[in-house]
Motif scaffolding. Structure first.
Motif, mmCIF file in Angstrom:
data_model
loop_
_atom_site.group_PDB
_atom_site.id
_atom_site.type_symbol
_atom_site.label_atom_id
_atom_site.label_comp_id
_atom_site.label_asym_id
_atom_site.label_seq_id
_atom_site.Cartn_x
_atom_site.Cartn_y
_atom_site.Cartn_z
ATOM 1 N N TRP A 31 0.635 -0.955 -0.222
ATOM 2 C CA TRP A 31 -0.052 0.059 -0.131
ATOM 3 C C TRP A 31 1.059 0.961 0.007
ATOM 4 O O TRP A 31 1.028 2.087 -1.070
ATOM 5 C CB TRP A 31 -0.953 0.000 1.064
ATOM 6 C CG TRP A 31 -1.922 -0.910 1.256
ATOM 7 C CD1 TRP A 31 -2.330 -1.705 2.174
ATOM 8 C CD2 TRP A 31 -3.027 -1.324 0.202
ATOM 9 N NE1 TRP A 31 -3.374 -2.872 1.705
ATOM 10 C CE2 TRP A 31 -3.952 -2.257 0.374
ATOM 11 C CE3 TRP A 31 -3.138 -0.913 -1.705
ATOM 12 C CZ2 TRP A 31 -4.802 -3.281 0.125
ATOM 13 C CZ3 TRP A 31 -4.225 -1.739 -1.774
ATOM 14 C CH2 TRP A 31 -4.921 -2.504 -1.606
ATOM 15 N N ASP A 32 1.263 1.592 1.230
ATOM 16 C CA ASP A 32 2.204 3.174 0.894
ATOM 17 C C ASP A 32 3.437 3.486 1.609
ATOM 18 O O ASP A 32 4.301 2.846 2.157
ATOM 19 C CB ASP A 32 1.519 3.442 2.905
ATOM 20 C CG ASP A 32 2.260 4.510 2.806
ATOM 21 O OD1 ASP A 32 2.564 5.201 2.296
ATOM 22 O OD2 ASP A 32 1.453 5.305 3.995
ATOM 23 N N MET A 33 4.305 3.036 -0.025
ATOM 24 C CA MET A 33 5.768 2.281 0.144
ATOM 25 C C MET A 33 6.356 3.855 1.188
ATOM 26 O O MET A 33 7.325 3.917 1.093
ATOM 27 C CB MET A 33 6.414 2.178 -1.470
ATOM 28 C CG MET A 33 5.402 1.437 -2.085
ATOM 29 S SD MET A 33 6.090 -0.409 -1.550
ATOM 30 C CE MET A 33 4.767 -0.366 -0.657
ATOM 31 N N THR A 61 1.027 -5.433 -2.594
ATOM 32 C CA THR A 61 0.377 -3.793 -3.945
ATOM 33 C C THR A 61 1.829 -2.898 -3.489
ATOM 34 O O THR A 61 1.875 -2.271 -2.037
ATOM 35 C CB THR A 61 -0.985 -3.443 -3.569
ATOM 36 O OG1 THR A 61 -1.011 -4.389 -4.185
ATOM 37 C CG2 THR A 61 -0.642 -1.930 -4.397
ATOM 38 N N GLY A 62 2.318 -2.886 -4.537
ATOM 39 C CA GLY A 62 3.443 -1.778 -4.636
ATOM 40 C C GLY A 62 4.782 -1.808 -3.947
ATOM 41 O O GLY A 62 6.114 -1.120 -3.956
ATOM 42 N N GLU A 65 7.723 -1.127 -6.756
ATOM 43 C CA GLU A 65 8.364 -0.398 -6.515
ATOM 44 C C GLU A 65 9.410 -0.112 -5.954
ATOM 45 O O GLU A 65 10.722 0.358 -6.136
ATOM 46 C CB GLU A 65 7.217 1.088 -6.465
ATOM 47 C CG GLU A 65 8.280 2.017 -6.647
ATOM 48 C CD GLU A 65 6.920 3.183 -5.813
ATOM 49 O OE1 GLU A 65 6.113 3.311 -6.291
ATOM 50 O OE2 GLU A 65 7.349 3.649 -4.738
#
Ligand SMILES: [Zn+2]
Length: 208
Positions: A31-33, A61-62, A65
Motif C-alpha cells: 500500500w504505502d511505500m 501492492t506497491g 516499486e
C-alpha cells in the motif's frame, strides 16, 4: 534484531521491517511505500530482501516499486508466485519448507497452506510472521480461490507444536488490542480455530 511494525492501507495490513546490524528484511511491503521509505531512511537501514507470506494483492501492492528502488528481490513460495502478479525477475521462489540466511539472520519459511496454496509462516529466531494463516483468536479465510480448510487445519496443528514463547506477528492488525501480535502459547490456549484443529481435525472443514 529489531522489528518495526507499520500498519498500512485500509485493510489494516501489517508490514514488518526486521533490522539486524543496519540491514533490513521487509515482510509484506504493501500500500504505502512512502511510509516504508521514510522508516528506512530515518533509521538508516539497508534493505537486503523482501519476504512474502503469500501472494494476495493486499500483501504485495506497491512492492515492485520498492524492490526496483532498492534493487532487491522478494522470496515467495512457488505456489503463490502466480497470484502475486509480480514480475518473475522480482522473485526468488522455493517449494515447501525453505531455510536460508539473509542479512546475517537465519530465516525459515514454514509451509502452511490453507489460506492459499503457497502461504508460509516466516520464522526468524523466536519470532513468527504468520501472514494470513494465524491471527489473534482467528485464522485466515479458507473460502477463497486456492484456499483449503483441510490444509488450514493441518497448518494450525503444525503451528501449535512450536514453542509457546514464540512471538506471533500476523499479517493484519486484527487483535483485540488493535495489533496483530500474540504468542503461540496464548493462541493454543484461546484460539478457537487452533483448538478445533487439535480436537476435531476431521470436523474442522465442516465447522469452519
Ligand atoms: Zn490473504
Amino acid at each position: 534484531m529489531k522489528v518495526y511494525i507499520l500498519q498500512l492501507g485500509e485493510m489494516a495490513n501489517c508490514t514488518y521491517v526486521v533490522e539486524h546490524k543496519g540491514k533490513a528484511l521487509i515482510i509484506d511491503p504493501t500500500w504505502d511505500m512512502k511510509a516504508i521509505y521514510k522508516l528506512i531512511e530515518e533509521e538508516k537501514l539497508t534493505p537486503e530482501a523482501v519476504l512474502f507470506t503469500h501472494g494476495h494483492y493486499d500483501h504485495v501492492t506497491g512492492s515492485h516499486e520498492l524492490m526496483t528502488k532498492y534493487k532487491i528481490k522478494g522470496y515467495i513460495n512457488a505456489a503463490d508466485a502466480y497470484n502475486s502478479n509480480l514480475p518473475e525477475e522480482d522473485l526468488i521462489t522455493y517449494e515447501g519448507d525453505y531455510k536460508t540466511k539473509i542479512a546475517g539472520l537465519n530465516v525459515e519459511f514454514l509451509s502452511t497452506p490453507g489460506h492459499t496454496k503457497g502461504s508460509v509462516c516466516i520464522k526468524i529466531g523466536d519470532i513468527l510472521f504468520t501472514g494470513d494463516t494465524l491471527f489473534p483468536n482467528a485464522c485466515g479465510r479458507t473460502d477463497l480461490p486456492g484456499s483449503n480448510p483441510r490444509e488450514m487445519s493441518k497448518s494450525l496443528q503444525r503451528l501449535a507444536k512450536l514453542p509457546g514463547k514464540t512471538i506471533v506477528y500476523a499479517g493484519h492488525s486484527y487483535g483485540a488490542d488493535g495489533t496483530g501480535n500474540t504468542t503461540i502459547e496464548k493462541e493454543v490456549k484461546n484460539n478457537p480455530f487452533i483448538k478445533m484443529a487439535l480436537r476435531e481435525p476431521d470436523n474442522f472443514e465442516d465447522i469452519i
